[in-house]
Design an enzyme around this catalytic site. Structure first.
Site: not given
Ligand code: GDP
Ligand code: MN
Length: 397
Positions: A118, A206
């Protein structure tokens, strides 16, 4: 302004960030052509079909499917395109999927060395720095990682005047447990990602997951990007990226007439001039036991036309139990605003089913109060903040 995954990936690609290659399709007739193109460009035989909506968690809702043949690809495409996709981030009834992304499968089935990370970048307003948040626990929703294993999330703050320093890029790659080629590729990935964030004037970027393939490539498999609305004037090309079907229709109408409107969840609509006064007014509403239904800054020119448009916007929200107009007459005189309010009220009288509370303070406030009081309309004129609080309490009781 929110972007679709395929749009974000195009911007990333232009900024040298490695992405999972793919094409957006809004018509099933194009699926086969796109598949052939992808195969000839990347050599892939497997594909992934991904619903393009402004919401995450699509995988869990059935909006992401891996196809191992052209027949499967066509099947999945026809079931996803046009579906109402429900994820934890969509409204209850789901969101209509009118575009899909067909991409190469980058997971090399059978190999167990794929790893999902991530990585996100956002502005930390309290330190005025760009924060890189990253974790070895990619692919799953990051909120639950933050809750259960906060030690697996790392933070790196970048001073925008210096840019991402080489030691910071190395630290990210190291903390993700990489070495050798993957380590080098991650340094390149994070450096390009940082530049993409800055060059695009993003406020959020993101990537979840970032994939490390078994042959040590680092690839953005998903991309969520929010562009800073205040920078849109610098990027004329962004106009075409806005997808109004994904946006709040009232916010779209407000933007069209140059009003600053943000939809909120409360029960008291507000119309204010100036962002500072708007914030103070929202606090006042809360203190009075209400919740603001919106943020609306009518700006310096609170004339009848703008006031009428603003009323119309606010009154579209069925949750609104009262509207509070709180305007400071500095450059604009209060009596002019009062006339504007009275005129606007008369024009849309039939639509107004809730009490209107008006507080006008500043130049010619007295005259303004007289205009409101003598209008014969059902408008509460409030003379002080205290007065406003009393009226809101009464309306809500
Ligand atoms: P989200 O659910 O909206 O976050 O959509 P993502 O784009 O992140 O996709 C969800 C999941 O699908 C990812 O976490 C991956 O595990 C998986 N996925 C995405 N692309 C591929 C692919 O090319 N091949 C395979 N096998 N899985 C993929
Ligand atoms: Mn994702």
């Amino acid at each position: 302004m929110n972007l679709h995954e395929f749009q974000a990936k195009e911007l990333l690609f232009k900024n040298d960030v490695q992405i999972q290659k793919g094409y957006m399709v809004s018509n099933l007739d194009k699926v086969e052509k796109v598949a052939n193109k992808l195969s000839s460009e990347t050599g892939t035989e497997f594909f992934v079909v991904k619903a393009q909506i402004h919401a995450g968690g699509r995988g869990k809702g059935g909006g992401v499917k891996v196809a191992k043949s052209l027949t499967e690809l066509k099947d999945y495409s026809s079931s996803i395109l046009g579906m109402m996709l429900k994820t934890p981030q969509t409204p209850k009834e789901g969101k209509l999927v009118s575009k899909i992304l067909i991409a190469e499968d980058v997971y090399y089935p059978g190999e167990s060395e794929n790893q999902e990370f991530y990585i996100s970048l956002l502005l930390n307003r309290s330190t005025s720095k760009i924060m890189i948040m990253y974790s070895t626990e990619g692919g799953v929703d990051i909120e639950s990682v933050a809750e259960k294993t906060p030690n697996l999330i790392f933070y790196e703050e970048v001073d925008p005047s210096l840019g991402l320093m080489p030691n910071q890029a190395r630290k990210v790659a190291f903390n993700l447990g990489l070495h050798g080629t993957a380590y080098k590729n991650m340094i390149k990935f994070i450096s390009s990602l940082y530049l993409a964030y800055v060059n695009c004037d993003a406020s959020l970027l993101e990537i979840n997951p970032v994939l490390k393939t078994s042959d040590n490539k680092i690839i953005a498999v998903d991309a969520k990007m929010v562009l800073d609305d205040n920078s849109l004037f610098r990027h004329k090309e962004y106009k075409d990226l806005r997808d109004e079907s994904e946006e709040n229709p009232v916010e779209t109408q407000a933007r069209a007439v140059g009003l600053n409107y943000v939809d909120l969840d409360g029960n008291i609509g507000c119309m204010v001039n100036g962002a500072g006064l708007a914030m103070a007014t929202m606090d006042l509403i809360k203190q009075s036991g209400g919740e603001p239904a919106n943020f609306l800054d009518v700006g310096g020119t609170a004339d009848a036309d703008r006031v009428e448009v603003a009323f119309n916007l606010i009154l579209q929200d069925p949750r609104v139990k009262a509207v509070l107009v709180n305007i400071f007459g500095g450059i604009v005189r209060c009596d002019r605003v009062a006339n504007g309010i009275v005129q606007a009220y008369k024009n849309i009288k039939d639509k107004i089913k809730v009490p209107i509370i008006v507080r006008l303070e500043g130049t010619n406030a007295e005259e303004a109060k007289d205009i409101i009081d003598n209008s014969g309309l059902k408008i509460f004129s409030a003379s002080s903040f205290f007065n406003v609080t009393e009226i809101i309490k009464e309306v809500l009781s």
